[in-house]
Design an enzyme around this catalytic site. Sequence first.
Site, PDB file in Angstrom:
ATOM      1  N   HIS A 195      -4.010  -9.059 -16.006  1.00  0.00           N
ATOM      2  CA  HIS A 195      -4.224  -8.119 -17.116  1.00  0.00           C
ATOM      3  C   HIS A 195      -4.056  -8.761 -18.494  1.00  0.00           C
ATOM      4  O   HIS A 195      -3.828  -8.067 -19.497  1.00  0.00           O
ATOM      5  CB  HIS A 195      -3.296  -6.906 -16.951  1.00  0.00           C
ATOM      6  N   SER A 243       4.581  -0.264  -8.906  1.00  0.00           N
ATOM      7  CA  SER A 243       4.364   1.051  -8.294  1.00  0.00           C
ATOM      8  C   SER A 243       3.052   1.059  -7.530  1.00  0.00           C
ATOM      9  O   SER A 243       2.748   2.004  -6.816  1.00  0.00           O
ATOM     10  CB  SER A 243       4.339   2.114  -9.394  1.00  0.00           C
TER      11      SER A 243
HETATM   12  C1  BV8 Z   1     -11.195  -1.866 -13.776  1.00  0.00           C
HETATM   13  C2  BV8 Z   1      -2.452  -4.248 -19.646  1.00  0.00           C
HETATM   14  C3  BV8 Z   1     -13.520  -2.197 -13.406  1.00  0.00           C
HETATM   15  C4  BV8 Z   1      -2.339  -3.355 -20.823  1.00  0.00           C
HETATM   16  C5  BV8 Z   1      -2.845  -2.799 -17.698  1.00  0.00           C
HETATM   17  C6  BV8 Z   1      -9.686   2.818  -8.052  1.00  0.00           C
HETATM   18  C7  BV8 Z   1      -9.022   3.983  -7.857  1.00  0.00           C
HETATM   19  C8  BV8 Z   1      -8.532   4.698  -8.988  1.00  0.00           C
HETATM   20  C9  BV8 Z   1      -8.696   4.231 -10.295  1.00  0.00           C
HETATM   21  C10 BV8 Z   1      -9.355   3.061 -10.473  1.00  0.00           C
HETATM   22  C11 BV8 Z   1      -9.863   2.376  -9.370  1.00  0.00           C
HETATM   23  N1  BV8 Z   1     -10.461   1.259  -9.845  1.00  0.00           N
HETATM   24  C12 BV8 Z   1     -10.357   1.240 -11.210  1.00  0.00           C
HETATM   25  C13 BV8 Z   1      -9.685   2.339 -11.596  1.00  0.00           C
HETATM   26  C14 BV8 Z   1      -9.356   2.660 -12.950  1.00  0.00           C
HETATM   27  C15 BV8 Z   1      -8.060   1.969 -13.419  1.00  0.00           C
HETATM   28  C16 BV8 Z   1      -6.866   2.397 -12.606  1.00  0.00           C
HETATM   29  O1  BV8 Z   1      -6.416   1.712 -11.706  1.00  0.00           O
HETATM   30  N2  BV8 Z   1      -6.328   3.555 -12.987  1.00  0.00           N
HETATM   31  C17 BV8 Z   1      -5.076   4.019 -12.339  1.00  0.00           C
HETATM   32  C18 BV8 Z   1      -4.170   4.570 -13.412  1.00  0.00           C
HETATM   33  C19 BV8 Z   1      -5.376   5.009 -11.285  1.00  0.00           C
HETATM   34  N3  BV8 Z   1      -8.202   0.509 -13.351  1.00  0.00           N
HETATM   35  C20 BV8 Z   1      -8.790  -0.104 -14.410  1.00  0.00           C
HETATM   36  O2  BV8 Z   1      -9.240   0.475 -15.382  1.00  0.00           O
HETATM   37  C21 BV8 Z   1      -8.874  -1.619 -14.318  1.00  0.00           C
HETATM   38  N4  BV8 Z   1     -10.190  -2.075 -14.636  1.00  0.00           N
HETATM   39  O3  BV8 Z   1     -11.069  -1.277 -12.725  1.00  0.00           O
HETATM   40  O4  BV8 Z   1     -12.377  -2.426 -14.221  1.00  0.00           O
HETATM   41  C22 BV8 Z   1     -14.133  -1.059 -14.057  1.00  0.00           C
HETATM   42  C23 BV8 Z   1     -14.564  -1.237 -15.349  1.00  0.00           C
HETATM   43  C24 BV8 Z   1     -15.270  -0.189 -15.907  1.00  0.00           C
HETATM   44  C25 BV8 Z   1     -15.389   1.060 -15.250  1.00  0.00           C
HETATM   45  C26 BV8 Z   1     -14.876   1.189 -13.935  1.00  0.00           C
HETATM   46  C27 BV8 Z   1     -14.236   0.097 -13.328  1.00  0.00           C
HETATM   47  C28 BV8 Z   1      -7.949  -2.285 -15.373  1.00  0.00           C
HETATM   48  C29 BV8 Z   1      -6.531  -1.941 -15.103  1.00  0.00           C
HETATM   49  C30 BV8 Z   1      -5.622  -2.772 -16.026  1.00  0.00           C
HETATM   50  C31 BV8 Z   1      -5.107  -1.954 -17.190  1.00  0.00           C
HETATM   51  N5  BV8 Z   1      -4.140  -2.729 -17.956  1.00  0.00           N
HETATM   52  N6  BV8 Z   1      -1.978  -3.563 -18.433  1.00  0.00           N
HETATM   53  C32 BV8 Z   1      -0.898  -2.884 -21.062  1.00  0.00           C
HETATM   54  O5  BV8 Z   1       0.020  -3.518 -20.520  1.00  0.00           O
HETATM   55  O6  BV8 Z   1      -0.745  -1.942 -21.832  1.00  0.00           O
HETATM   56  S1  BV8 Z   1      -2.229  -1.901 -16.345  1.00  0.00           S
HETATM   57  C33 BV8 Z   1      -0.487  -1.833 -16.592  1.00  0.00           C
HETATM   58  O7  BV8 Z   1      -0.068  -0.688 -15.890  1.00  0.00           O
HETATM   59  C34 BV8 Z   1       0.287  -2.984 -15.978  1.00  0.00           C
HETATM   60  O8  BV8 Z   1      -0.347  -4.220 -16.159  1.00  0.00           O
HETATM   61  C35 BV8 Z   1       0.367  -2.570 -14.506  1.00  0.00           C
HETATM   62  O9  BV8 Z   1      -0.802  -2.920 -13.821  1.00  0.00           O
HETATM   63  C36 BV8 Z   1       0.432  -1.058 -14.618  1.00  0.00           C
HETATM   64  C37 BV8 Z   1       1.849  -0.585 -14.532  1.00  0.00           C
HETATM   65  O10 BV8 Z   1       2.208  -0.675 -13.185  1.00  0.00           O
HETATM   66  P1  BV8 Z   1       3.521  -1.518 -12.755  1.00  0.00           P
HETATM   67  O11 BV8 Z   1       3.478  -2.870 -13.347  1.00  0.00           O
HETATM   68  O12 BV8 Z   1       3.617  -1.365 -11.312  1.00  0.00           O
HETATM   69  O13 BV8 Z   1       4.715  -0.756 -13.512  1.00  0.00           O
HETATM   70  P2  BV8 Z   1       5.311   0.696 -13.208  1.00  0.00           P
HETATM   71  O14 BV8 Z   1       6.192   1.015 -14.375  1.00  0.00           O
HETATM   72  O15 BV8 Z   1       4.247   1.641 -12.805  1.00  0.00           O
HETATM   73  O16 BV8 Z   1       6.232   0.468 -11.907  1.00  0.00           O
HETATM   74  C38 BV8 Z   1       7.371  -0.352 -12.013  1.00  0.00           C
HETATM   75  C39 BV8 Z   1       7.923  -0.453 -10.602  1.00  0.00           C
HETATM   76  O17 BV8 Z   1       9.016  -1.375 -10.632  1.00  0.00           O
HETATM   77  C40 BV8 Z   1       8.449   0.875 -10.048  1.00  0.00           C
HETATM   78  O18 BV8 Z   1       8.002   1.024  -8.710  1.00  0.00           O
HETATM   79  C41 BV8 Z   1       9.972   0.705 -10.100  1.00  0.00           C
HETATM   80  O19 BV8 Z   1      10.616   1.366  -9.042  1.00  0.00           O
HETATM   81  C42 BV8 Z   1      10.102  -0.808  -9.946  1.00  0.00           C
HETATM   82  N7  BV8 Z   1      11.328  -1.386 -10.515  1.00  0.00           N
HETATM   83  C43 BV8 Z   1      12.048  -0.940 -11.570  1.00  0.00           C
HETATM   84  N8  BV8 Z   1      13.121  -1.802 -11.787  1.00  0.00           N
HETATM   85  C44 BV8 Z   1      13.012  -2.798 -10.863  1.00  0.00           C
HETATM   86  C45 BV8 Z   1      11.864  -2.543 -10.057  1.00  0.00           C
HETATM   87  N9  BV8 Z   1      11.484  -3.355  -9.036  1.00  0.00           N
HETATM   88  C46 BV8 Z   1      12.276  -4.446  -8.794  1.00  0.00           C
HETATM   89  N10 BV8 Z   1      13.376  -4.771  -9.550  1.00  0.00           N
HETATM   90  C47 BV8 Z   1      13.769  -3.968 -10.566  1.00  0.00           C
HETATM   91  N11 BV8 Z   1      14.861  -4.302 -11.284  1.00  0.00           N
END
Ligand code: BV8
Length: 245
Positions: free
Chosen positions: A126, A195
């Site tokens: 990303h 997540s």
């Molecule tokens: C794309 C950069 C092609 C910016 C980010 C299929 C199905 C559904 C939706 C889609 C699909 N395909 C595409 C999509 C759309 C979308 C998507 O996935 N939407 C989601 C919301 C459903 N994907 C996209 O748009 C991607 N591009 O598909 O392009 C395309 C193009 C045009 C049209 C169609 C398709 C691009 C996605 C990238 C976006 N950019 N980041 C920024 O940072 O602001 S995503 C960003 O959010 C992060 O990089 C990361 O990926 C995500 C956050 O998730 P996590 O990192 O997992 O963090 P989170 O807080 O959620 O979880 C933390 C976890 O850690 C928890 O489980 C917690 O319990 C745990 N934790 C906490 N403390 C600890 C711990 N674990 C261990 N130790 C600890 N101490």
Amino acid sequence: MQTATALPISARLRERFSRAQRVCVLTGAGISAESGVPTFRGGGKTAVWKGMPFDVISSARMVQRDVVAVWEWFDYRRDLLKSLRPNAAHREIARWQDRFEDFTLVTQNIDGLHQRAGSRNVIELHGNIWRARCVTCDTRHEISQQDKRAAACFECGDPLRPDVVLFGEMLPPGAFERAAMKASECELCFVVGTSALVYPAANLPEIAKAHGAYVVEVNPERTALSTICDEVVKGEAGEVLPLLG
Ligand code: BV8
């Protein structure tokens, strides 16, 4: 049959870890949580910026509509990062690159903490918050901790945007393909601090599983991925990963 163990690290995982040669690690925001980097989801809440959920402010549409607002969001996060350091989990993973014959680190994080911990050849799915790129000629611009970021492209003078992948945008050319290939070849796949709700990144552990890898999740909470994992280690990455080393 999935193993949930009293001991953080099961004998089976220790054994596989000791003889593995091809290892792949996917990380998310959770691995940087112990460094003080806020995660996006946790405790049932989703990160919000000025009333906008993060996947709205971090979207391709927002860059078209209001790149200044997008810069404010990333400038705020970069300022936060300036005083933060890699943690024990980042450092442990950096050691693994010299431990395993074929090691691949894939991250969704844009914070650059893996590299600061010494990890090389990190596949940044990303992008990276310490870079900007020109909206016209695509020239990359490093953003240093000290100096103010450049206002315009020094090649063509056009505006710059954060060099991160926003929602609705394609991943960097080849990044996912390279990660998917390594996931399909690995024997052991760790999924740390994610997540697993954002695609296509969340596909990688599924690809590893489908090609016979032993998939291990390290997370204090269950995730969308837990059911497909061979082993779920319920704990904080900074405490769990060093136990393996
Ligand atoms: C794309 C950069 C092609 C910016 C980010 C299929 C199905 C559904 C939706 C889609 C699909 N395909 C595409 C999509 C759309 C979308 C998507 O996935 N939407 C989601 C919301 C459903 N994907 C996209 O748009 C991607 N591009 O598909 O392009 C395309 C193009 C045009 C049209 C169609 C398709 C691009 C996605 C990238 C976006 N950019 N980041 C920024 O940072 O602001 S995503 C960003 O959010 C992060 O990089 C990361 O990926 C995500 C956050 O998730 P996590 O990192 O997992 O963090 P989170 O807080 O959620 O979880 C933390 C976890 O850690 C928890 O489980 C917690 O319990 C745990 N934790 C906490 N403390 C600890 C711990 N674990 C261990 N130790 C600890 N101490």
